[in-house]
Scaffold this active site. Structure first.
Site, short mmCIF file in Angstrom:
data_model
loop_
_atom_site.label_atom_id
_atom_site.label_comp_id
_atom_site.label_asym_id
_atom_site.label_seq_id
_atom_site.Cartn_x
_atom_site.Cartn_y
_atom_site.Cartn_z
N SER A 160 -2.42 0.75 -4.87
CA SER A 160 -2.91 1.89 -4.10
C SER A 160 -4.23 2.43 -4.63
CB SER A 160 -1.85 3.00 -4.16
OG SER A 160 -2.32 4.19 -3.54
N ASN A 161 -4.96 3.07 -3.71
CA ASN A 161 -6.12 3.87 -4.09
C ASN A 161 -5.72 5.11 -4.88
OD1 ASN A 161 -8.15 2.30 -2.92
ND2 ASN A 161 -8.08 3.40 -0.97
N ARG A 211 -7.17 12.68 6.76
CA ARG A 211 -7.00 11.27 6.42
C ARG A 211 -8.31 10.49 6.67
NH1 ARG A 211 -4.87 7.50 3.18
NH2 ARG A 211 -4.19 5.62 4.27
N ASP A 243 0.86 -1.17 0.00
CA ASP A 243 0.00 0.00 0.00
C ASP A 243 0.90 1.23 0.00
OD1 ASP A 243 -2.40 1.65 0.54
OD2 ASP A 243 -1.44 1.90 2.49
N ALA A 244 0.41 2.34 -0.52
CA ALA A 244 1.25 3.54 -0.62
C ALA A 244 1.10 4.47 0.58
CB ALA A 244 0.92 4.29 -1.92
N TYR A 245 -0.10 4.97 0.79
CA TYR A 245 -0.31 6.08 1.73
C TYR A 245 -0.46 5.58 3.16
CZ TYR A 245 -0.75 8.65 -2.55
OH TYR A 245 -0.48 9.20 -3.78
#
Length: 239
Positions: free
Chosen positions: A132-133, A56, A25-27
Site C-alpha cells: 500500500s501507499n 480521494r 492494495d489497501a485503500y
C-alpha cells in the site's frame, strides 16, 4: 447491451494456476475509503459523497505529483492535505469535523467480505499480504480495526522507498518480502491504474472493480475482473 465491465464481471472466470501469494492494495480494495465521510453524514448532509470523492481524488493526485516532483511526504500527510483541499473546495470550515474525519480515516471499515476471503486463502495455503501507499502507522491501525492482522504474512508500505505506486520499485517490495516470483503473485486492487502498473510489472493482476469503472488506457492488463473480493477463492480454484 451490457458494458465491457458488466460482461467481464458476469462471465465465468477461469482458475488461476501457479499462484503462491495474494497481495492486496489497501485503500478502496480492502478498506472502504468513503467510510469516514459516510459516518459523518449527519454533519455533512448532501456534501458527504462529494467530499469523499474529492478527498480521494486529491489524495491520489498528490501521490503522483509528489513522486514526479521528488517531494515525498507520507500518505498520512497527503490524506490531511487532500482533506483540507476538499473541505475548502466545498466551503466547509469546521476544524472539529476535520479532526473527526481524519480520526475515522485512520481506522476505516473493511469491506464485509475481507475476513472470510483472507481466511479461505490462508486455508488454501496461500500467503496474503498488503502492499500500500499508506504510511505504516495508518496501515497498522486499519488492519487492527479490521481484525485481520493474524491472516497477513506482511503489511508493506511505500514509506521506506519514499516513492508511490505505480513505480515498479513498489511492486518489487512484495517479491522481495514474500520470496516468490512476480508471476506467482496475484495482485488485487480496486484502482485500475494500480492494476495496470502491477500487471506491467509482472504480477497477475485482478481488478476489483467495485465501482463499475471503465478500463484505463495504460500498459498492463488484468487477467480477470471481479465486482468485489468474494469471488477470489473460486478464481484461484479454492471455492
Amino acid at each position: 447491451m451490457a458494458s465491457h465491465s458488466d460482461a467481464s464481471a458476469q462471465a465465468p472466470l477461469p482458475a488461476l494456476a501457479g499462484i503462491r501469494a495474494c497481495v492486496f492494495d489497501a485503500y478502496g480494495t480492502m478498506f472502504d475509503v468513503a467510510a469516514a465521510a459516510a459516518r459523518e453524514r449527519a454533519a455533512l448532509g448532501a456534501q458527504a459523497q462529494p467530499l469523499a470523492q474529492l478527498w480521494r481524488q486529491k489524495q491520489l493526485e498528490y501521490t503522483w505529483l509528489r513522486s514526479l516532483m521528488g517531494a515525498y511526504a507520507d500518505f498520512w500527510q497527503l490524506t490531511g492535505d487532500a482533506l483540507d483541499y476538499a473541505l475548502d473546495s466545498l466551503g466547509i470550515a469546521d476544524p472539529a469535523l476535520r479532526d473527526r474525519l481524519l480520526d475515522l480515516y485512520s481506522r476505516l471499515d473493511a469491506y464485509p467480505e475481507v475476513p472470510g476471503v483472507l481466511a479461505a486463502l490462508r486455508k488454501g495455503g496461500l500467503a496474503c499480504a498488503i502492499l500500500s501507499n499508506g504510511a505504516p502507522a495508518m496501515l497498522a491501525s486499519a488492519v487492527a480495526n479490521a481484525g485481520v492482522g493474524d491472516m497477513l504474512a506482511a503489511t508493506l508500505s511505500v514509506d521506506g522507498l519514499r516513492i508511490y505506486k505505480p513505480d515498479p520499485r513498489v511492486y518489487q517490495l512484495a517479491v522481495d518480502r514474500l520470496g516468490v516470483a512476480a508471476s506467482e503473485i496475484c495482485f488485487l486492487s480496486s484502482n485500475a491504474w494500480d492494476v495496470a502498473g502491477s500487471a506491467h510489472f509482472g504480477f497477475r493482476a485482478v481488478w476489483v472493480n467495485r465501482f463499475g469503472q471503465p478500463a484505463e488506457r495504460l500498459p498492463g492488463r488484468p487477467v480477470a475482473e471481479l465486482r468485489d473480493l468474494a469471488g477470489l477463492p473460486a478464481l484461484l480454484g479454492l471455492g
